[in-house]
Design a protein around this motif. Structure first.
Motif, short mmCIF file in Angstrom:
data_model
loop_
_atom_site.label_atom_id
_atom_site.label_comp_id
_atom_site.label_asym_id
_atom_site.label_seq_id
_atom_site.Cartn_x
_atom_site.Cartn_y
_atom_site.Cartn_z
N PRO A 186 1.30 -3.77 -4.08
CA PRO A 186 1.19 -2.57 -4.40
C PRO A 186 1.22 -1.72 -2.97
O PRO A 186 0.60 -2.27 -2.15
N LEU A 187 1.59 -0.33 -3.00
CA LEU A 187 1.23 0.38 -1.99
C LEU A 187 0.01 1.36 -2.18
O LEU A 187 -0.37 1.49 -3.30
N VAL A 188 -0.89 1.61 -1.10
CA VAL A 188 -1.81 2.30 -0.94
C VAL A 188 -1.65 3.20 0.20
O VAL A 188 -1.00 2.89 1.16
N TYR A 189 -2.25 4.46 0.06
CA TYR A 189 -2.26 5.37 1.03
C TYR A 189 -3.52 5.64 1.85
O TYR A 189 -4.51 5.99 1.36
N HIS A 198 -6.29 5.51 -0.95
CA HIS A 198 -5.89 5.97 -2.23
C HIS A 198 -4.96 5.22 -2.96
O HIS A 198 -3.89 4.55 -2.27
N MET A 199 -4.84 4.83 -4.30
CA MET A 199 -3.68 4.21 -4.94
C MET A 199 -2.58 5.18 -5.11
O MET A 199 -2.63 6.40 -4.60
N GLU A 200 -1.42 4.73 -5.46
CA GLU A 200 -0.09 5.56 -5.63
C GLU A 200 -0.32 6.56 -6.33
O GLU A 200 0.24 7.73 -6.08
N ASP A 201 -1.24 6.75 -7.45
CA ASP A 201 -1.27 7.74 -8.31
C ASP A 201 -2.45 8.90 -7.76
O ASP A 201 -2.60 10.11 -8.11
N GLY A 202 -2.84 8.95 -6.50
CA GLY A 202 -3.80 9.73 -5.70
C GLY A 202 -5.27 9.35 -6.04
O GLY A 202 -6.06 10.10 -5.36
#
Length: 80
Positions: free
Chosen positions: A11-14, A49-53
């Motif tokens: 999974p990507l995280v920001y 942050h998760m992909e959904d913010g």
């Protein structure tokens, strides 16, 4: 045997820079102090942050934010 999709497996995280004042406003100074932490309004922090913010965590430096994301099996990317 089921083939795993590499995109789904990691999974990507920001990771983005965030001001201490923003964290204090959202969490509250009393809660921060109760955790034994000290955050100043002018401090520069780094939020993951998760992909959904949704914010997952806040770190005192960028390197720790990236390392924690990788430790937990995510691929961190920088957001400016």
């Amino acid at each position: 045997m089921e083939e795993r999709n590499e995109i789904e497996a990691t999974p990507l995280v920001y990771v983005r820079q965030i001001a201490g004042a923003e964290v204090l406003a959202e969490v509250g100074e009393d809660e921060i102090k109760a955790q034994g932490l000290v955050i100043g309004e002018a401090d520069t922090l780094y939020a993951v942050h998760m992909e959904d913010g949704t914010r997952m965590a806040v770190f005192s430096d960028r390197g720790h934010a990236f390392a924690a994301a990788r430790y937990h099996g995510a691929e961190p990317v920088s957001v400016h």
